[in-house]
Structures are given as C-alpha cells and as structure tokens.
Design an enzyme around this catalytic site. Structure first.
Site, PDB file in Angstrom:
ATOM      1  CD  GLN A   1     -25.909  57.736 -13.556  1.00  0.00           C
ATOM      2  OE1 GLN A   1     -25.018  57.393 -14.348  1.00  0.00           O
ATOM      3  NE2 GLN A   1     -27.192  57.588 -13.827  1.00  0.00           N
TER       4      GLN A   1
ATOM      5  NE  ARG B   1       3.730  16.234  -6.230  1.00  0.00           N
ATOM      6  CZ  ARG B   1       3.197  15.797  -5.092  1.00  0.00           C
ATOM      7  NH1 ARG B   1       2.083  15.074  -5.124  1.00  0.00           N
ATOM      8  NH2 ARG B   1       3.752  16.076  -3.939  1.00  0.00           N
TER       9      ARG B   1
ATOM     10  CD  GLU C   1       6.340  15.073   4.911  1.00  0.00           C
ATOM     11  OE1 GLU C   1       5.740  14.469   5.815  1.00  0.00           O
ATOM     12  OE2 GLU C   1       5.905  15.182   3.749  1.00  0.00           O
TER      13      GLU C   1
END
Length: 515
Positions: A196, A401, A438
């Site tokens: 189908q 990390r 930062e």
C-alpha cells in the site's frame, strides 16, 4: 476513457457507490460503480476500498445502498437491510470504523431510506472536516517534537485521501507540514505484502509534489540508526481505551525501533477509530489474510506450492511506545509513555554550579550529575542525532569534557571520531587554532591528516560559553579543507555572545542556563 480524478475516494452518484479502485493504482486510475451490497463487500475484502476511516464511510453508504434496494415506495424491508448491515460490519473485523459507520447509518432506518442516505452523506462531510482538523493539530504537535527545520518523516501504509473520504490522517499531516515548508523528505515504507505504501502513498505524494523515497520495510530501523528519520507518523485501524493501537502489520516493529532511537512516534486517527469500550489491545481481533498474498506476487508463485504462511493484516502497538495519539478533538499522551530525549529542564536539573571556579567571577557548570544519571548519556546522544540528522561523516570532539559526548555520539552513529586537544598533547604535524575563554586564552590542535578534504565534520563540546572553543574547532576543520557540518554543545551559557560569534555555522544546544 480514463475517468477524471476526484479528490474524494468515495461518492454516491445515481443510486450507486462510486469508489476509487485502489487495487489498480498507481498505474491505472479506475472508478468502481458498486450497485449491490455484495459488490461492496467484495470491494472491501479485496482492498479495492480500504483505510479505516474510508471503511466506516463505505459501511454507512452500504447501509444506504441496501435501504434503497429494499424499498417499496415509502416502505423499507428493515429485516433485509439489517441483515446486509451485519454482513458489512463483519467484512473486516479489525477496523472498528466499519462497524461504527454501519451502526450510525442503520440507526436512521426507521426514518426511511432518504434519511439513511442523508446520514451517510453527512458522515462524508464530517470526515473531511475531522481529518483537516486532526492534520492541523498533529502538524502543530510535530513542530514541538521535532527539530526546527525541514523534516525527514517516515510513514507506513497509506493514510491519505484514499484511506479516508478526503484529506487523510497521517498523510494529511504530512501534506499540512509540506504546506508549511517543514518537509525535506518522506520515507515511505513499501508496506508488504500488498504494498500500500509503494503503490498508494507514493502516488498521493507524487500528486501533491512532496519529495519522497520508497523504503524497504526492513530498512526502516537502519534509516533511523543513520539519522535519516526525525519523526514517524502513522494512522490506526482501532485504538483501545488505554491507547494500544492496531494498524497495518509492521507498525509495532517501527514503534520499537523508534523507541530505541528516541524518535517521536505519533498516531493520527479520527475519534471514530477509538474503541472506548475496549480496555486494552489484547481484545482486538487481528484479521489474518490468505497465504497467497505472501506466497505469490503479481500472479506468480514465489514460494513452494505447499508453503503455508503467517499473514496477519495488522499488529497492535502497545501504548507505552506511542508518543502521542492525535484526533480532530485532542492530542493524547498514552498512559505509560516513557518519553524520549531529555528536554532542557531535565538537563538543567542535573547540573551543579561551582562559583569562582576555575577563576574568580566564573560560575562553573559541572555535568558530572548529568552523565551519572542512568541511561542519560544514551538519551542525550539520541536527541543530538535526531536533531542534527545524518548530514555528517566525522565527529571532532573538544578536550576534554567534549570527549564524553563525542565518543558516545561516534559509537551511536558509527562514524569516525577525531580529537581536538590542547597544545603539546598530539604527536606529529598539527593544525592550530587559538581562542578566548571567559577567563583567558588557549589553543586547540588537531593532527594533520586526521580530517580529510571534503569530510563533513560535526564539532562537539559539553558547555558553550563565549563560543571560542567551538569556533577554534571549526577553524581546525576549515584548515584541513573539510566542511563544518554543525556545532553541538549540551549546555549553553546565555549572555556571553556565543550565538553571534558562531552565526556562520549550524548550532545546536540542548539546554540554556544563565551565565
């Protein structure tokens, strides 16, 4: 002469039911004129008329046809009509819509044959309105569940206007999304054994100008694994009160694969498909069809002549595997649904803050609690894969990390992993890129030759602050002659200008928290 195409799959004309013969598509568009209940039952059994909503409407029109055939002036032989109604309702046992349509039309018998026909015609109109409302509601839901970009949708069987009176359910949702510019491609399961999807869904999508690819049924899980599927949309033939859903055979397996890959699995079906009197799916009768649908193809025998076959037309998907059930009236999250990839609030709740680390004035966001949560890393990776898609063939993970997410993502997607490291940690010639933090400056290095020209590289890190680290990673990719496929960070610190600094690249972050 080829009859003109119509937007309706079922009609009443000159005392007969007119239906699109779905057995002939896609190579021939043919209309059936069904003048007896026996002809209608045969059309339903042979799948010339199919699709749960369409079966309900066919049942109602069948009762109207019987009432007209058994009338004498203003009188109707109700006994004969109700006998026809019983035969109609039993023609396909799994689809609850068929019995529902028969009952609703038969309830108007005491008012005469014209009242029965009026009820059936009212149901045709209601079906189109209900499908349009469900498609719009489901499309709205999809836009909250899937990435904010054109989507890769997988669908099973046929759920368009051929399976309804007009518009469609799951396929109607796809067409609505296409109108909104939110479809990149539809993967259409072929839907064995009667195809189908290959015959009907592809035809409808082609008619609508929506891009698609035909997918081997058994390749659907592999497509999910390769990141080629953002969401699965299917219809339903019967939904139990708890959300267990009967649909075309193969749907259950799709739901299992979607759950494994944390891909939303959404069912779109009208209210008439719900069987509120059925507590759960264990009570759904699953129709089994003839062995020759499996043992042969296009009239040719493909299995040994004495081969038997297991050929259920439907399976029942447990509610716990379904993300949402959408009808024209509501969107339901089934009881027991276990959810998918983690959202922003779930991630944020597992973060720890350490003020003045690693320098005064800096708030350090530690992801240790996030990684320690059982199963969380797999869910994070699954969500990243789903939202990024399969448009990368290498991962560059940033020290240190970023290595956690990068390694898990590489294992999950089975693509190569390259490490971007701090100065002096890699042997041999390296590419270098400096960046600002930062709290200072630093540099990343990547071995020359680790990334090749033309590679599509996804750069990943855990936390996005100023954007300097991922910008340096992107520079390393460019220095190698490769293409930056995207940048990913699990957590973004807002207010530090990273999105602006990285505006040249596709950027994905799963959670935002204040800097």
């Amino acid at each position: 002469m080829t009859p003109p195409h119509t937007d309706l799959s079922l009609m009443w004309a000159d005392g007969v039911i007119v239906a699109v013969d779905q057995r002939a598509l896609p190579h021939e568009y043919r209309l059936l004129r069904l003048g007896t209940v026996d002809e209608l039952i045969d059309a339903i059994g042979s799948l010339a008329v199919r699709g749960a909503p369409a079966l309900g409407l066919a049942g109602a029109l069948g009762v109207a046809l019987s009432a007209h055939l058994h009338r004498s002036g203003e009188d109707v032989d109700e006994t004969a009509v109700r006998a026809d109604a019983e035969r109609l309702a039993a023609a396909r046992p799994t689809a609850v819509n068929l019995a529902w349509g028969v009952r609703r039309a038969a309830a108007r018998l005491p008012a005469g044959p014209e009242a029965v026909l009026e009820e059936a015609m009212r149901m045709l109109s209601e079906d189109a309105t209900a499908n349009r409302a469900a498609a719009q509601r489901a499309a709205d839901l999809v836009q909250t569940l899937a990435p904010d970009r054109p989507l890769r949708v997988l669908t099973h069987c046929n759920t368009g206007r051929l399976a309804t009176a007009a518009v469609g359910t799951a396929l109607g949702t796809i067409l609505e999304l296409a109108d909104r510019g939110r479809i990149e491609e539809v993967l259409v399961d072929e839907t064995r054994p009667l195809l189908q999807g290959a015959r009907l869904t592809t035809w409808e999508l082609g008619q609508a100008g929506v891009p698609y690819r035909l997918c081997v049924d058994s390749a659907a899980a592999a497509a999910m694994d390769r990141g080629l599927v953002d969401i699965v949309l299917v219809g339903a033939d019967r939904i139990a009160d708890n959300g267990d859903t009967a649909n075309k055979i193969g749907t259950y397996g799709l739901a299992v694969a979607a759950a494994r890959h944390d891909i939303p699995f959404v069912v779109v079906a009208p209210e008439s498909t719900w069987d509120r009197g059925l507590p759960d799916g264990s009570g759904i009768v699953v129709e089994e069809r003839a062995a020759d649908e499996v043992t042969g193809f296009a009239g040719a025998l493909i299995a040994p002549a004495d081969a038997s076959a297991y050929n259920p037309a439907f399976d029942v998907t447990p509610a716990e595997l379904i993300t949402a059930l959408v009808s024209e009236k509501e969107c339901t999250r089934p009881r027991g649904y276990r959810g998918g990839g983690p959202d922003s609030s779930e991630i944020a709740a597992l973060l720890q803050q350490f003020p003045d680390y690693p320098a005064p004035g800096v708030v350090f966001r530690d992801l240790a609690g996030l990684y320690a949560e059982p199963g969380m890393l797999a869910r994070l990776v699954s969500r990243v894969t789903r939202e990024v898609g399969g448009n990368f063939d290498r991962i560059l993970a940033v020290e240190s990390r970023g290595f956690v997410l990068g390694a898990a993502l590489a294992a999950y997607t089975r693509v190569p992993l390259t490490l971007a490291r701090k100065p002096g940690k890699l042997p041999g010639p390296v590419h270098q890129a400096g960046y600002e933090l930062e709290y200072g400056t630093d540099q990343l290095e990547m071995q020359k030759g680790a990334v090749g020209p033309g590679d599509r590289v996804l750069c990943v890190d855990d936390v996005l602050a100023t954007g300097g680290t991922l910008q340096a990673a992107a520079q390393l990719v460019t220095l190698a002659g490769a293409q930056v496929a995207g940048l990913v960070a699990l957590v973004a610190l807002t207010g530090l200008g990273a999105p602006e600094r990285l505006a040249d690249y596709p950027l994905l972050t799963l959670c935002e928290v204040p800097a």
